[in-house]
Each structure stands twice: as C-alpha cells, then as structure tokens.
Design a protein around this motif. Structure first.
Motif, PDB file in Angstrom:
ATOM      1  N   GLN A 190       0.569  -1.357   0.170  1.00 21.09           N
ATOM      2  CA  GLN A 190       0.330  -0.397   0.020  1.00 21.09           C
ATOM      3  C   GLN A 190       0.900   1.102   0.045  1.00 21.09           C
ATOM      4  N   VAL A 191       0.681   2.434  -0.513  1.00 18.98           N
ATOM      5  CA  VAL A 191       1.532   3.479  -1.276  1.00 18.98           C
ATOM      6  C   VAL A 191       0.224   4.514  -0.341  1.00 18.98           C
ATOM      7  N   THR A 192       0.465   5.292   0.307  1.00 19.82           N
ATOM      8  CA  THR A 192      -0.541   5.916   1.058  1.00 19.82           C
ATOM      9  C   THR A 192       0.574   7.847   0.645  1.00 19.82           C
ATOM     10  N   GLN A 193      -0.811   8.928   0.640  1.00 16.68           N
ATOM     11  CA  GLN A 193       0.387  10.307   1.344  1.00 16.68           C
ATOM     12  C   GLN A 193       0.090  10.591   2.881  1.00 16.68           C
ATOM     13  N   MET A 194       1.276  11.345   3.115  1.00 11.63           N
ATOM     14  CA  MET A 194       1.349  11.399   4.593  1.00 11.63           C
ATOM     15  C   MET A 194       0.180  12.055   5.169  1.00 11.63           C
ATOM     16  N   GLY A 195      -0.837  12.176   5.910  1.00 14.77           N
ATOM     17  CA  GLY A 195      -2.050  12.208   7.031  1.00 14.77           C
ATOM     18  C   GLY A 195      -3.428  11.424   6.129  1.00 14.77           C
ATOM     19  N   GLN A 196      -2.949  11.184   5.426  1.00  9.06           N
ATOM     20  CA  GLN A 196      -4.478   9.972   5.021  1.00  9.06           C
ATOM     21  C   GLN A 196      -4.202   8.874   5.928  1.00  9.06           C
ATOM     22  N   GLU A 197      -5.611   8.367   5.756  1.00  8.33           N
ATOM     23  CA  GLU A 197      -5.545   6.820   6.768  1.00  8.33           C
ATOM     24  C   GLU A 197      -5.427   6.017   5.872  1.00  8.33           C
ATOM     25  N   VAL A 198      -5.350   5.123   6.555  1.00  3.70           N
ATOM     26  CA  VAL A 198      -5.292   3.213   5.737  1.00  3.70           C
ATOM     27  C   VAL A 198      -5.454   2.331   6.794  1.00  3.70           C
ATOM     28  N   ILE A 199      -6.317   1.324   6.417  1.00  4.35           N
ATOM     29  CA  ILE A 199      -6.190   0.088   7.455  1.00  4.35           C
ATOM     30  C   ILE A 199      -6.043  -0.896   6.181  1.00  4.35           C
ATOM     31  N   LEU A 200      -5.388  -1.654   7.516  1.00  5.22           N
ATOM     32  CA  LEU A 200      -5.012  -2.839   6.343  1.00  5.22           C
ATOM     33  C   LEU A 200      -5.183  -4.249   7.755  1.00  5.22           C
ATOM     34  N   ARG A 201      -5.520  -5.351   6.642  1.00  7.52           N
ATOM     35  CA  ARG A 201      -6.491  -6.604   7.178  1.00  7.52           C
ATOM     36  C   ARG A 201      -6.317  -7.555   6.778  1.00  7.52           C
ATOM     37  N   CYS A 202      -6.392  -7.902   7.596  1.00  5.85           N
ATOM     38  CA  CYS A 202      -6.154  -9.716   7.966  1.00  5.85           C
ATOM     39  C   CYS A 202      -7.143 -10.059   8.320  1.00  5.85           C
ATOM     40  N   VAL A 203      -7.144 -11.850   7.758  1.00  9.21           N
ATOM     41  CA  VAL A 203      -8.363 -12.890   8.767  1.00  9.21           C
ATOM     42  C   VAL A 203      -7.634 -14.212   8.834  1.00  9.21           C
ATOM     43  N   PRO A 204      -7.280 -13.848  10.372  1.00 11.10           N
ATOM     44  CA  PRO A 204      -6.298 -14.328  11.144  1.00 11.10           C
ATOM     45  C   PRO A 204      -7.177 -16.264  11.244  1.00 11.10           C
ATOM     46  N   ILE A 205      -6.264 -17.541  11.536  1.00  9.28           N
ATOM     47  CA  ILE A 205      -7.168 -18.821  11.805  1.00  9.28           C
ATOM     48  C   ILE A 205      -8.037 -18.703  12.463  1.00  9.28           C
ATOM     49  N   SER A 206      -9.197 -19.457  11.556  1.00 10.35           N
ATOM     50  CA  SER A 206     -10.406 -19.074  12.268  1.00 10.35           C
ATOM     51  C   SER A 206     -10.770 -19.635  13.441  1.00 10.35           C
ATOM     52  N   ASN A 207     -10.331 -21.139  13.986  1.00  5.47           N
ATOM     53  CA  ASN A 207     -10.733 -21.466  15.857  1.00  5.47           C
ATOM     54  C   ASN A 207      -9.370 -20.046  16.484  1.00  5.47           C
ATOM     55  N   HIS A 208      -8.763 -19.296  16.407  1.00 11.56           N
ATOM     56  CA  HIS A 208      -7.417 -18.430  16.573  1.00 11.56           C
ATOM     57  C   HIS A 208      -8.474 -17.608  17.861  1.00 11.56           C
ATOM     58  N   LEU A 209      -7.995 -17.249  18.978  1.00 13.75           N
ATOM     59  CA  LEU A 209      -9.057 -16.488  20.139  1.00 13.75           C
ATOM     60  C   LEU A 209      -8.053 -15.296  19.779  1.00 13.75           C
ATOM     61  N   TYR A 210      -6.227 -14.827  19.835  1.00 16.98           N
ATOM     62  CA  TYR A 210      -5.681 -14.160  20.118  1.00 16.98           C
ATOM     63  C   TYR A 210      -4.927 -13.484  19.076  1.00 16.98           C
ATOM     64  N   PHE A 211      -5.037 -12.431  19.426  1.00 14.45           N
ATOM     65  CA  PHE A 211      -5.006 -11.734  17.595  1.00 14.45           C
ATOM     66  C   PHE A 211      -3.200 -10.581  17.723  1.00 14.45           C
ATOM     67  N   TYR A 212      -2.405 -10.189  16.397  1.00  9.75           N
ATOM     68  CA  TYR A 212      -1.359  -9.248  17.198  1.00  9.75           C
ATOM     69  C   TYR A 212      -1.488  -8.420  15.826  1.00  9.75           C
TER      70      TYR A 212
END
Lengths: 116, 113
Positions: free
Chosen positions: B11-33
């Motif tokens: 992802q390339v963005t301009q300073m000051g812009q909002e970004v959202i990074l997405r993750c799909v964890p392993i389905s039965n996991h409970l802790y995310f980092y």
C-alpha cells in the motif's frame, strides 16, 4: 524488561557446512523462546520453540536449538545447511502469563547466506 | 494447512491519509496481534487483542492507531493520519491462546510518501 540479542547480523557459510546462530536474552522471569525464519519477501515462519521440558528442541528443516538457562542463551544450529536455508532468522522471547504479557520480543535478526 | 492472510500486500499512501490494513486470522484462534518491521530494523510488537478488546499495546501504538474485529473473521489495523515514519512492513499474527505459537501472515508493506 525482556530483550533479545542476536550477536551476528550476517553469517555466510558454504553449503553442507554446520552453522550456529547465536541468541541471548534477558528477562526477570522465566521465558518462552522461539526461532522464526523469514524467507525473502515472505512472512515469519516458526522454526521451533521452547516452552518447558527438554532443553534441546528440534524444529523443522533439520534445525535444533538448545536452551541454556545459566547462560540465558538459545542458540540455533544445523549440522549441514542447504542453499535453500538462505534467509533471515529471528530469535524471540515471551514472558507469557506470569510476566503479564504474551507479546513476542524479537532480536534484530541474523541473515544467513549459504554459498555453493 | 490454515494460514493467516493479509491484504493488501503493498500500500502506498500520502502523508496524513488514513489507511486500513486487513488480516484474516486462523479461524479458531482467539488471540490476535499486530507487529511491524521498519526496513532494516527488528520486528516490533504493536498490539494484542483478545475477547474484543486490546489486551496489551506498546508505546508505538498511540492514538493514531486503532484495531477492530468488525466481524467473525477480519482483524483490522487503522492508522488515522499516516506519517513518513509509519512506513514499514506490518505483520498480523494469531494464536489459540497465550504463549501458544503465534502464526504470522505474509505482511503488508506500507509506504508513506
């Protein structure tokens, strides 16, 4: 606070030679220890971990590591490396629930280059 | 074998812009980092998330950062107003429980111009 020191930033070796990547840690409580590998342009993959029990831990791809509590070390070894082992290796420590944190604290990494 | 996935890969963005990074964890996991790795530096912990709330965060994780699990599968990291120094590889990880193995995704390389 916990910390991890990987003394060697780069380790060049020839194919089929043995290798040892060094890792020392500091912590005020008992810790759990991990080695992760990062191949070029990829994420982190777990090689092996020490949680308790036998101090010699065997992992994937023929790697093993030995936990030494008195020396606060967890060095990674492989008796005979392949070209495909070329990657960056990260040692990490976690204090777990007793330390009040399950986060991983990483060392700076050691870049292993295996030459033909 | 189940794995953690992340989007986008770059992802390339301009300073000051909002970004959202997405993750799909392993389905039965409970802790995310979330962790990040600035080029040439060590992997650093940002935040851990369990039971729909932050369980721990680092000094890096200031008010510009937030995390969310909007549904049963995604785990997002939002940076409200990006700075040049936010340029890094961001890794998502998940685990079944505390001290259990954290499985890492392939990362999102964020470049702030």
């Amino acid at each position: 606070a916990q910390s991890v020191t990987q003394l060697d930033s780069q380790v060049p070796v020839f194919e089929e030679a043995p290798v040892e990547l060094r890792c020392n840690y500091s912590s005020s409580v008992s810790v759990y220890l991990f080695w992760y590998v990062q191949y070029p342009n990829q994420g982190l993959q777990l090689l092996l971990k020490y949680l308790s029990g036998s101090t010699l831990v065997k992992g994937i791809n023929g790697f093993e590591a030995e936990f030494n509590k008195s020396q606060t070390s967890f060095h990674l070894r492989k008796p005979s490396v392949h070209i495909s082992d070329t990657a960056e290796y990260f040692c990490a420590v976690s204090e777990g629930a007793q330390g009040g944190s399950e986060k991983l604290v990483f060392g700076k990494g050691t870049k292993l280059t295996v030459n033909p | 074998e189940p794995e953690v996935t992340q989007t986008p890969s770059h992802q390339v963005t301009q300073m000051g812009q909002e970004v959202i990074l997405r993750c799909v964890p392993i389905s039965n996991h409970l802790y995310f980092y979330w962790y990040r790795q600035i080029l040439g530096q060590k992997v650093e912990f940002l935040v851990s998330f369990y039971n729909n709330e932050i369980s721990e965060k680092s000094e890096i994780f200031d008010d510009q950062f937030s995390v969310e699990r909007p549904d049963g599968s995604n785990f997002t990291l939002k940076i409200r107003s990006t700075k040049l120094e936010d340029s890094a590889m961001y890794f998502c990880a998940s685990s079944l429980g505390p001290i259990l193995t954290q499985y890492f995704g392939p990362g999102t390389r964020l470049l702030v111009l």
